[in-house]
Design an enzyme around this catalytic site. Structure first.
Site, PDB file in Angstrom:
ATOM      1  N   TYR A 182      -8.153  12.832  11.463  1.00  0.00           N
ATOM      2  CA  TYR A 182      -8.502  12.413  12.823  1.00  0.00           C
ATOM      3  C   TYR A 182     -10.023  12.403  12.988  1.00  0.00           C
ATOM      4  O   TYR A 182     -10.605  11.438  13.495  1.00  0.00           O
ATOM      5  CB  TYR A 182      -7.837  13.339  13.853  1.00  0.00           C
ATOM      6  CG  TYR A 182      -8.333  13.126  15.259  1.00  0.00           C
ATOM      7  CD1 TYR A 182      -7.980  11.974  15.964  1.00  0.00           C
ATOM      8  CD2 TYR A 182      -9.172  14.050  15.870  1.00  0.00           C
ATOM      9  CE1 TYR A 182      -8.463  11.758  17.255  1.00  0.00           C
ATOM     10  CE2 TYR A 182      -9.655  13.842  17.151  1.00  0.00           C
ATOM     11  CZ  TYR A 182      -9.294  12.699  17.838  1.00  0.00           C
ATOM     12  OH  TYR A 182      -9.782  12.477  19.100  1.00  0.00           O
ATOM     13  N   GLU A 189      -5.267  13.414  26.259  1.00  0.00           N
ATOM     14  CA  GLU A 189      -6.198  14.420  26.780  1.00  0.00           C
ATOM     15  C   GLU A 189      -5.607  15.124  28.003  1.00  0.00           C
ATOM     16  O   GLU A 189      -5.831  16.313  28.206  1.00  0.00           O
ATOM     17  CB  GLU A 189      -7.558  13.804  27.112  1.00  0.00           C
ATOM     18  CG  GLU A 189      -8.322  13.282  25.909  1.00  0.00           C
ATOM     19  CD  GLU A 189      -8.773  14.341  24.918  1.00  0.00           C
ATOM     20  OE1 GLU A 189      -8.660  15.557  25.194  1.00  0.00           O
ATOM     21  OE2 GLU A 189      -9.251  13.946  23.841  1.00  0.00           O
ATOM     22  N   TRP A 220      -6.279  20.882  20.823  1.00  0.00           N
ATOM     23  CA  TRP A 220      -6.121  19.470  20.479  1.00  0.00           C
ATOM     24  C   TRP A 220      -5.173  19.302  19.294  1.00  0.00           C
ATOM     25  O   TRP A 220      -4.411  18.352  19.243  1.00  0.00           O
ATOM     26  CB  TRP A 220      -7.493  18.841  20.199  1.00  0.00           C
ATOM     27  CG  TRP A 220      -7.406  17.398  19.830  1.00  0.00           C
ATOM     28  CD1 TRP A 220      -7.740  16.836  18.642  1.00  0.00           C
ATOM     29  CD2 TRP A 220      -6.918  16.321  20.657  1.00  0.00           C
ATOM     30  NE1 TRP A 220      -7.506  15.474  18.674  1.00  0.00           N
ATOM     31  CE2 TRP A 220      -7.002  15.140  19.901  1.00  0.00           C
ATOM     32  CE3 TRP A 220      -6.420  16.245  21.952  1.00  0.00           C
ATOM     33  CZ2 TRP A 220      -6.609  13.897  20.395  1.00  0.00           C
ATOM     34  CZ3 TRP A 220      -6.031  15.007  22.452  1.00  0.00           C
ATOM     35  CH2 TRP A 220      -6.123  13.854  21.676  1.00  0.00           C
TER      36      TRP A 220
END
Length: 187
Positions: free
Chosen positions: A18, A40, A48
């Site tokens: 990522y 988000e 995350w």
């Protein structure tokens, strides 16, 4: 020779991929901007990596993040989402995603695209910060405060300043790669 990466992603292959391929790369297309807004939103209060590990499940559950479909979700679909163990089952965040789809489309009508609206806050050019260590990077800025306030005024939910700053980092509105990271100059 091994590549130097930002310290926050090291040690997890999914996180590293990522970081290497997406994080901080400027995103201009509305569908991807909406996807990051949804992700988000669900990340708020969590790590995350938790969201990243469930990303494909989110994609399936939320019709590939198609805001035109999401805006039409009824209570049966919401109940189905809340029963889906493959995603983060937070009632407020699921409802926020549906209402955010409507607000997103309202912004598109007003500005021609969500991209034109959101990138207008930085005059269409990424802010390039200079951090030696990711730990020095702020969680919010006066700009993320202003964007958050404007989004809330437009009816968006779960768009606090911290969520918006993370969104700005993810979509390349701000380059917060460490200066020693191999991606710093690339994005």
């Amino acid at each position: 020779m091994a590549k130097h990466r930002c310290g926050w992603c090291e040690g997890d292959p999914l996180y590293e991929a990522y970081h290497d391929e997406e994080w901080g790369v400027p995103v201009w297309d509305d569908p991807t901007l909406f996807e990051f807004l949804v992700l988000e939103t669900f990340q708020a209060g969590l790590s995350w990596i938790t969201v990243l590990r469930k990303r494909e499940n989110f994609r399936k559950a939320f019709d590939q993040f198609d805001y035109e479909q999401i805006v039409q979700y009824n209570q049966d679909k919401i109940d189905e989402l809340l029963a889906d163990s493959g995603i983060i089952r937070n009632k407020l965040k699921v409802h926020a995603t549906v209402s955010n789809a409507k607000a997103f489309m309202d912004v598109q009508k007003e500005f021609g695209s969500f991209s034109a609206y959101i990138w207008g806050f930085v005059d269409g050019k990424a802010i390039k910060n200079k951090w030696n260590n990711y730990k020095d990077c702020p969680a919010t800025t006066s700009l993320s405060d202003a964007i958050s306030k404007d989004l809330k005024k437009r009816g968006f939910k779960f768009v606090g300043s911290t969520v918006i700053y993370a969104f700005m980092q993810a979509t390349g509105m701000v380059n917060d790669h460490e200066m020693g990271c191999f991606r710093y100059e690339e994005v």
